[in-house]
Design an enzyme around this catalytic site. Structure first.
Site, mmCIF file in Angstrom:
data_model
loop_
_atom_site.group_PDB
_atom_site.id
_atom_site.type_symbol
_atom_site.label_atom_id
_atom_site.label_comp_id
_atom_site.label_asym_id
_atom_site.label_seq_id
_atom_site.Cartn_x
_atom_site.Cartn_y
_atom_site.Cartn_z
ATOM 1 N N CYS A 1 13.608 49.492 -1.554
ATOM 2 C CA CYS A 1 13.273 50.800 -1.702
ATOM 3 C C CYS A 1 14.105 51.740 -0.711
ATOM 4 O O CYS A 1 14.182 52.972 -0.518
ATOM 5 C CB CYS A 1 11.858 51.400 -1.379
ATOM 6 S SG CYS A 1 11.080 50.885 0.472
ATOM 7 N N ASP B 1 1.272 10.368 3.994
ATOM 8 C CA ASP B 1 1.792 11.361 4.802
ATOM 9 C C ASP B 1 0.876 12.183 5.354
ATOM 10 O O ASP B 1 0.622 13.282 5.206
ATOM 11 C CB ASP B 1 2.977 11.846 4.205
ATOM 12 C CG ASP B 1 4.010 12.298 5.066
ATOM 13 O OD1 ASP B 1 3.926 12.131 6.212
ATOM 14 O OD2 ASP B 1 4.810 13.088 4.675
ATOM 15 N N CYS C 1 8.506 46.239 5.520
ATOM 16 C CA CYS C 1 8.743 47.574 4.976
ATOM 17 C C CYS C 1 7.494 48.333 5.029
ATOM 18 O O CYS C 1 6.491 47.662 4.366
ATOM 19 C CB CYS C 1 9.371 47.332 3.450
ATOM 20 S SG CYS C 1 9.190 48.979 2.668
ATOM 21 N N CYS D 1 6.800 51.223 -2.152
ATOM 22 C CA CYS D 1 7.776 50.174 -2.229
ATOM 23 C C CYS D 1 7.381 49.601 -3.518
ATOM 24 O O CYS D 1 6.445 48.799 -3.812
ATOM 25 C CB CYS D 1 7.955 49.459 -1.262
ATOM 26 S SG CYS D 1 9.331 48.065 -1.332
ATOM 27 N N GLU E 1 0.770 -1.071 -0.261
ATOM 28 C CA GLU E 1 -0.051 -0.095 0.190
ATOM 29 C C GLU E 1 0.882 1.148 -0.041
ATOM 30 O O GLU E 1 2.019 1.128 0.375
ATOM 31 C CB GLU E 1 -0.818 0.022 1.251
ATOM 32 C CG GLU E 1 -2.073 -1.034 1.360
ATOM 33 C CD GLU E 1 -2.501 -0.880 2.792
ATOM 34 O OE1 GLU E 1 -2.617 0.037 3.421
ATOM 35 O OE2 GLU E 1 -3.121 -1.894 3.147
ATOM 36 N N LYS F 1 2.284 4.322 1.557
ATOM 37 C CA LYS F 1 2.369 5.183 2.851
ATOM 38 C C LYS F 1 1.964 6.696 2.830
ATOM 39 O O LYS F 1 2.726 7.225 2.450
ATOM 40 C CB LYS F 1 3.743 4.745 3.429
ATOM 41 C CG LYS F 1 3.965 5.369 4.924
ATOM 42 C CD LYS F 1 5.205 4.865 5.698
ATOM 43 C CE LYS F 1 5.323 4.913 7.064
ATOM 44 N NZ LYS F 1 4.941 6.170 7.610
ATOM 45 N N LYS G 1 10.612 3.207 3.418
ATOM 46 C CA LYS G 1 10.799 4.728 3.380
ATOM 47 C C LYS G 1 11.664 5.298 2.049
ATOM 48 O O LYS G 1 12.610 4.920 2.017
ATOM 49 C CB LYS G 1 11.234 5.502 4.539
ATOM 50 C CG LYS G 1 10.457 5.096 5.920
ATOM 51 C CD LYS G 1 9.475 6.280 6.171
ATOM 52 C CE LYS G 1 9.965 7.421 6.963
ATOM 53 N NZ LYS G 1 9.249 8.349 7.574
ATOM 54 N N TYR H 1 -7.701 1.642 5.993
ATOM 55 C CA TYR H 1 -6.727 0.449 5.960
ATOM 56 C C TYR H 1 -7.137 -0.668 6.880
ATOM 57 O O TYR H 1 -6.278 -1.413 6.750
ATOM 58 C CB TYR H 1 -5.497 0.810 5.569
ATOM 59 C CG TYR H 1 -4.710 1.891 6.370
ATOM 60 C CD1 TYR H 1 -4.544 1.534 7.833
ATOM 61 C CD2 TYR H 1 -4.181 3.123 6.053
ATOM 62 C CE1 TYR H 1 -3.816 2.444 8.711
ATOM 63 C CE2 TYR H 1 -3.777 3.795 6.789
ATOM 64 C CZ TYR H 1 -3.626 3.571 8.069
ATOM 65 O OH TYR H 1 -2.830 4.617 9.008
ATOM 66 N N CYS I 1 14.689 48.614 3.931
ATOM 67 C CA CYS I 1 13.988 47.705 3.068
ATOM 68 C C CYS I 1 15.204 47.749 1.607
ATOM 69 O O CYS I 1 15.502 48.478 1.159
ATOM 70 C CB CYS I 1 12.935 48.418 2.365
ATOM 71 S SG CYS I 1 12.168 47.478 0.929
#
Ligand code: IVH
Length: 672
Positions: A419, A120, A434, A439, A116, A118, A321, A233, A416
């Site tokens: 700018c 996540d 900023c 900007c 099957e 796996k 895995k 499952y 920034c």
């Protein structure tokens, strides 16, 4: 002709049956046979009938998926038998060693296995009694989990009940337990994070964390929106596996209407399992959700019992895995990106590295707190991970004799980078911003947001084009998009007659999109897609929204003081008002369908507490709001009514203390 009371139960039953069938086709099989509108119509009919006959509402009716909050947070409940985890293998050799052990311990070599995916996500147990879902429990520590039933009920691929005949046909007893994986599909994950970003909220790192965060939401309405999915499952009765083969379990779950992952295979040896593993290594990239490996399970239950388990994992199953899609590379620099809201994000610039077939050069470092947590310096070797649809991220610093540490400490710039305006970090906030409204980086991101798919959906107006448009001064705000001519576009790099015409057509088409898209597109802080929708429904036009006071704004569903203030501030700026005027002149539809709300309860504030007998919280809220009233979360002197159901708690005490009028569901309906 109005339905006579006698045929109403039958009618309700038929509607429920139909809706369940279409839910199954849509959410379990992924093969809808009717349109969303047709489905909504059926649901509406059922809701109306149930509203007229509240005594006929049952807990497993499809209308009852969303239902308020658990009263005392999540209650801890024991599992019928431990929810085990799996041992992992990482290569073919380890997998073959596992097979040898199975052969040795069982004394036989002809062992069948089921392979099957796996998934996540997180494992979740569903308890059914008499075919009805009565509880959903998280894994917790394996022995004791948390009761998350209200949230689990919102997951459309989880049946609220299974008809007796269906159970019988599938060979499943009326009282049973299903175990499986709850997950968030990548598209839902992406959307959720985009929405959070537009509201200035922190982002979830991956779909698994997002799933866990979502199922533990206190408000089931929020869980419902996030579109979780569930694959089954295991099937148990009194904590024990019910069928004599795992492959039969999966087929029976399938037949009973549960969602079972179709990518599974019964194999007769590890060679065949290995083949399955190899196949999915690449194919997994095309799945709409994340998997991190393959699970291989001994098929025969008797053999499973014989093999037993060690510690927390069974000997009869193993996870293979896949290598995490990670790579190691050198961090050459950290640059700072300025987002639409002015947020500064540090981005790792790295030597190119191939991860899962994609060359990665940049990865996010999220914020200054994350840089401190990782302790990362420029010149370090770092591990970078890339999940499905997610932006790559730096996950750790590598330090050994082959990978010497870097020496250059990164600091957030004081100005920034785009700018030059001084950067601000508000007390208590993680992010630096900023604050210059003009900007250029903000402009670029604002245009990109405005043109993106969920907003004004101007196909083709991506980063490359927007950079050119803003750098050449052709677009200085979102209204300028509507002044663009084919000639303008042809003057840019890489534009031919056809591609220029396509963009012009797309821009023209976008003018017809509804008001809520334009509101969302303005990029008002804290106004995400959903809030924009509520604002459009409430005010019906941009003009009315523009004129609304902070108090009026707070009458809108889910709009609190923080959002209201942000909206008022936005419209108090003359340049923003002019911008809207120009959008109007360009021909955008700045009016919409105002949702008709009654005025009966105008100005009245309600608080709901306890469990109502016939209505869910959301339904009661909607009824009050449709009549022009407002529902808030806490009782104050300003509250006009507290609607108290069974087991009302502290809110009821508070109401009594303040002398607020307390009513029950019946009385509420009378007032309405
Ligand atoms: S079987 C005793 N099957 O992986 C068997 N688990 O690392 C227990 N998982 O806790 C689980 N996909 O949350 C099984 N097809 C699958 C799975 C699966 C994902 C998860 C599950 C488990 C974890 C163990």
């Amino acid at each position: 002709m109005a339905a006579t009371p006698k045929d109403v139960p039958k009618k309700i039953d038929n509607l429920r049956e139909k809706i369940r069938h279409h839910e199954y086709l849509y959410y379990v099989l992924d093969q809808p046979e009717i349109s969303d509108a047709e489905f909504d119509k059926l649901m509406r009919q059922l809701k109306d009938l149930e509203a007229e006959h509240p005594d006929l509402v049952t807990n497993d009716s499809p209308t009852q998926r969303v239902g308020g909050k658990p009263r005392e947070g999540f209650v801890k409940v024991p599992h019928s038998s431990p929810m085990l985890s799996l041992d992992n293998t990482y290569n073919e050799e380890e997998l073959r060693a596992w097979e040898r052990r199975v052969h040795e311990l069982s004394g036989r070599k002809d062992v069948d296995y089921v392979c099957e995916l796996k998934l996540d996500g997180m494992s979740l147990a569903l308890i059914y009694e008499d075919g009805k879902l009565i509880r959903g429990i998280t894994r917790g520590d394996g022995s004791i989990g948390e009761d998350v039933t209200l949230n689990v009920r919102t997951v459309r691929s989880v049946p609220l009940s299974v008809p007796k005949e269906k159970l019988k046909k599938a060979g499943v007893p009326p009282d049973f337990e299903v175990r499986g994986e709850l997950l968030m599909p990548l598209a839902a994950f992406k959307k959720m994070n985009e929405d959070r970003e537009s509201k200035g909220l922190s982002l979830f790192a991956n779909p698994r964390n997002a799933t866990a965060g979502t199922v533990r939401q206190l408000e089931s309405r929020v869980t419902a929106e996030r579109r979780l999915d569930y694959f089954s499952y295991m099937l148990l009765q009194n904590g024990r596996t019910y069928f004599d083969r795992h492959s039969k379990t999966l087929d029976a779950l399938d037949a009973a209407g549960f969602k079972v992952n179709p990518s599974r295979k019964l194999v007769h040896n590890i060679d065949e399992a290995w083949e399955f593993i190899r196949q999915w290594e690449e194919k997994r990239e095309s799945l709409p959700y994340e998997i991190d490996g393959i699970v291989i399970k001994v098929d025969r239950t008797a053999l499973q019992d014989e093999l037993g388990f060690t510690g927390k994992a069974p000997r009869w199953a193993i996870a293979y895995k896949y290598a995490a899609r990670a790579g190691i590379t050198k961090l050459e620099d950290i640059r700072v990106q300025v987002g639409r809201t002015g947020k500064l994000t540090p981005v790792a610039m790295m030597a190119p590295v191939l991860i899962g077939g994609t060359t990665v050069r940049n990865a996010t470092l999220h914020n200054m707190d994350e840089i401190d947590r990782l302790g990362v310096k420029i010149g370090d070797w770092v591990q970078v991970e890339r999940g499905g649809d997610v932006i790559p991220k730096v996950t750790k610093v590598i330090e050994d004799k082959d990978h010497p540490r870097g020496t250059c400490t990164f600091e957030m710039p004081e100005k920034c980078p785009v700018c030059g305006t001084k950067v601000v970090r508000t007390e208590g906030e993680v992010d630096y911003r900023c604050v210059n409204a003009n900007c250029p980086a903000k402009l670029r991101e604002t245009i990109l947001h405005f043109a993106s798919r969920g907003v004004l959906n101007i196909d083709g107006m991506g980063e490359a084009l927007v950079i050119q448009l803003t750098e050449r001064g052709l677009v200085k705000d979102v209204a300028d998009i509507y002044k663009l001519t084919k000639k303008d576009l042809l003057s840019l790099e890489r534009f031919a007659d056809k591609s220029a015409q396509n963009i012009v057509d797309e821009i023209e088409r976008s003018k017809k999109l509804p008001l809520e898209r334009v509101i969302y597109g303005l990029g008002i802080r804290f106004v995400g897609e959903r809030t924009a929708q509520f604002l459009a429904e409430h005010f019906g036009s941009m003009e009315a929204l523009e004129r609304a006071s902070q108090e009026e704004l707070q009458d809108v569903n889910e709009v609190g003081p923080r959002i209201a203030e942000s909206i008022v501030e936005f419209f108090s700026i003359a340049a923003n008002r002019r911008l809207i005027e120009r959008l109007r002149e360009a021909g955008l539809s700045l009016t919409g369908q105002k949702k008709q709300r009654g005025t009966k309860l105008a100005g009245k504030t309600f608080v709901l507490t306890g469990t109502l007998a016939h209505l869910t919280r959301d339904e009661a809220k909607k009824m009050i709001e449709d009549a022009g009233g407002k529902v808030t979360g806490s009782v104050s002197k300003k509250t006009d009514y507290v609607v108290a159901g069974a087991d009302a708690g502290s809110k009821l005490d508070k109401a009594k203390e303040l002398g607020v009028r307390v009513i029950d569901e019946q009385e509420m309906k009378r007032i309405l």
